[in-house]
Structures are given as C-alpha cells and as structure tokens.
Write a protein that holds these residues in place. Structure first.
Motif, mmCIF file in Angstrom:
data_model
loop_
_atom_site.group_PDB
_atom_site.id
_atom_site.type_symbol
_atom_site.label_atom_id
_atom_site.label_comp_id
_atom_site.label_asym_id
_atom_site.label_seq_id
_atom_site.Cartn_x
_atom_site.Cartn_y
_atom_site.Cartn_z
ATOM 1 N N THR A 180 -6.214 59.365 -34.759
ATOM 2 C CA THR A 180 -5.846 59.329 -36.178
ATOM 3 C C THR A 180 -7.086 59.289 -37.058
ATOM 4 O OG1 THR A 180 -3.784 58.176 -35.663
ATOM 5 C CG2 THR A 180 -4.582 58.055 -37.937
ATOM 6 N N PHE A 211 -1.365 69.208 -35.496
ATOM 7 C CA PHE A 211 -2.505 69.225 -36.430
ATOM 8 C C PHE A 211 -3.299 70.521 -36.283
ATOM 9 C CE2 PHE A 211 -6.953 68.400 -37.465
ATOM 10 C CZ PHE A 211 -6.832 67.926 -38.754
ATOM 11 N N MET A 230 -9.863 57.558 -48.327
ATOM 12 C CA MET A 230 -9.467 58.670 -47.466
ATOM 13 C C MET A 230 -9.953 58.514 -46.037
ATOM 14 S SD MET A 230 -7.513 60.702 -49.044
ATOM 15 C CE MET A 230 -7.527 62.069 -47.885
ATOM 16 N N THR A 231 -10.980 57.718 -45.799
ATOM 17 C CA THR A 231 -11.465 57.494 -44.440
ATOM 18 C C THR A 231 -10.902 56.169 -43.932
ATOM 19 O OG1 THR A 231 -13.470 56.532 -45.400
ATOM 20 C CG2 THR A 231 -13.567 58.826 -44.731
ATOM 21 N N PRO A 232 -10.116 56.200 -42.856
ATOM 22 C CA PRO A 232 -9.499 54.954 -42.374
ATOM 23 C C PRO A 232 -10.521 53.934 -41.882
ATOM 24 C CG PRO A 232 -8.423 56.904 -41.439
ATOM 25 C CD PRO A 232 -9.681 57.379 -42.104
ATOM 26 N N LEU A 262 -8.586 62.837 -37.047
ATOM 27 C CA LEU A 262 -7.805 63.809 -37.802
ATOM 28 C C LEU A 262 -7.922 63.573 -39.312
ATOM 29 C CD1 LEU A 262 -4.530 64.026 -35.652
ATOM 30 C CD2 LEU A 262 -6.515 65.529 -35.626
ATOM 31 N N TYR A 263 -7.790 62.320 -39.729
ATOM 32 C CA TYR A 263 -7.909 62.011 -41.151
ATOM 33 C C TYR A 263 -9.328 62.267 -41.663
ATOM 34 C CZ TYR A 263 -3.276 59.983 -41.735
ATOM 35 O OH TYR A 263 -1.923 59.803 -41.833
ATOM 36 N N LEU A 313 -9.438 66.014 -42.296
ATOM 37 C CA LEU A 313 -8.608 66.359 -43.448
ATOM 38 C C LEU A 313 -9.243 65.874 -44.745
ATOM 39 C CD1 LEU A 313 -5.958 67.506 -44.549
ATOM 40 C CD2 LEU A 313 -4.911 65.269 -44.143
ATOM 41 N N ALA A 314 -9.794 64.663 -44.734
ATOM 42 C CA ALA A 314 -10.407 64.116 -45.940
ATOM 43 C C ALA A 314 -11.629 64.930 -46.347
ATOM 44 C CB ALA A 314 -10.796 62.655 -45.710
#
Length: 275
Positions: A170, A92, A221-223, A173-174, A177-178
């Motif tokens: 995770t 990443f 987009m956000t877990p 990172l997401y 990225l989001a």
C-alpha cells in the motif's frame, strides 16, 4: 405564444449539443470502455506479478543481505493475504497502464461542450499531463527503494523489522500515485494562468504559500510518516512549480505582444477613455 415556445425548447441548438439522455448513454459507454481497458491490462500485472514483487521487495532483501540475517523481511498475516496482494497488484497495474485510455475518455466526454480553440487547448494539456503523470510515477519507483533502504537502516542490530506485506505494498502504490498526481501541478497552474484566473506575478509572490501547501500535500499523500518521504515528493514538485511560473511569464509576454493594452501608458490616477 406558449405553443410556439414549447417546440423551440426541444430543438437542438446550432452547435449540435446532445440531449440529456444521449449524454448519459455516452457516459455509460465511456465508463464501459475504461473499465474494460483496466480489466484487460490488469492481466499484465497478474502475469508479471513475480517480477513486480521482486522489484518492490528488492530494497528489503538488500538490507537483509547487508545485515547478514533475516531480521528484515516482509510477512503475511493470514493465508488469504497473498492472493489479495496479487489481485491488488494486478488491478493497480491495470489502472496505471490504462491511464491514457480512461483519461482520454474523460477528456472526450468533456470536449463536445467546448469551442474549437478550447478543444485545442484542452488536447494540448491532455497530451502534456500523460507524460508528466508517468514521469512522477517513474521518479517514485526510482526513489522508493533508496528511501526504504535508508529507513530500514535505522533498525538496530539484533532487532527484527517485519513489516506487513499488505501495508508495504500500500505504501508503494500510494507513493507512486501521489508522485504522479503531484507532477500535474504545473499543468493546473499554467491552465489557470491561461484562462486569466492566476497571473504569473501572483504565482511568483505566493511561492512561500505554495511551498507550505506542497509540504502539507506531500505529508497527507504519503502514508509513511517520515520526513524523508515528504521531502522526496516535495522537492521535485516545488521545482516544477518554478517551471510553471516561467512558462506563465512567457505566455503573458506572448499575449501582450498579440493584444497590447491600450491603457498601459495611463497613470494610476488617470481615468480611462470611454471609447
């Protein structure tokens, strides 16, 4: 006539466009450069893994120190997960650090098919997109520790909160990225306005629909399912939307001064002249 038509199809056009095989070779070369750049810069993430993890886990350690116990901490589920986690951090980091390189490879592959004015416009949007993407990622890195501290603050005393290290990474990172992708929204809107697909007045009238779309995008987009995460992303993106609306109005006013509409003074029920 058939014989004269065949050679003309094999000639290059006056603009010097490449043949299909040359396009595939160029695509292969640009993909190779992108992958090599990501691989080389992934070494940075591997080398600075401990420092990166210290930044990521800082809010959890702060909450644990505030509570005075170890009821809040990360956990690994098996013996291979630490290695997999370090590898993911390295890859990443390589993707993030090499983003100017692989984004430029995408633009450079598309540029030969554009005219000279279109190339200037595309390059301007490219150089604007890079800092916006990093600004979104930086805001995510700044917001995430405070968000984690707020969420972990809801853990009752005496109850352990041991999130999985992989799931926590995770989420981080997401989240970055989001935020980076969401910050590209004004670039897309201004580009649509410049090519005449979306007017500034339409953007202004559609702010309710845009707000709903931003909230839905943030939720997907956000877990993390909490509303704090969604609002943390949606608020700055919605502010950037209004910035894009303002830029669109300025661009339309500038275009109107350069190319005034000769039919602007006509009434709605008056026919336009043929010449």
């Amino acid at each position: 006539m058939a014989r004269t038509d065949r050679p003309s199809r094999r000639r290059r056009d006056p603009q010097g466009r490449m043949a299909l095989a040359e396009h595939f070779r160029e695509l292969r070369n640009r993909l190779t450069i992108s992958v090599l750049a990501i691989g080389v810069l992934s070494v940075v993430g591997w080398y600075w893994y401990d420092e990166i993890i210290a930044v990521v886990t800082a809010p959890i350690e702060a909450v644990a120190a505030e509570r005075g116990d170890e009821a809040v901490s990360l956990r690994f589920q098996n013996i291979t997960e630490p290695f997999a986690m370090q590898l993911r951090v390295a890859v990443f980091s390589g993707i993030l650090l090499a983003s100017p390189i692989w984004l430029w490879q995408i633009w450079a592959f598309l540029l030969p098919g554009l005219t000279r004015p279109e190339k200037r416009i595309a390059l301007s949007y490219f150089f604007i997109s890079i800092p916006l993407f990093f600004a979104g990622a930086a805001l995510a890195a700044f917001t995430f520790p405070r968000l984690v501290a707020i969420l972990l603050g809801f853990t009752p005393d005496g109850i352990a909160n041991l999130p999985g290290a992989s799931e926590f990474l995770t989420l981080w990172l997401y989240f970055m990225l989001a935020f980076g992708l969401a910050f590209l929204l004004p670039v897309v809107l201004v580009a649509a306005n410049q090519i005449g697909v979306l007017s500034a007045r339409m953007m202004l009238r559609s702010w309710r629909v845009v707000l709903f779309g931003i909230l839905v995008f943030s939720a997907f987009m956000t877990p993390d399912p909490s509303a704090w995460t969604m609002l943390a992303m949606a608020s700055p993106v919605f502010a950037l939307y209004w910035c894009a609306v303002g830029v669109a109005f300025l661009m339309e006013r500038r275009r109107a001064k350069k190319n005034p509409d000769r039919y602007a003074g006509l009434s709605p029920d008056e026919a336009t002249p043929l010449s």
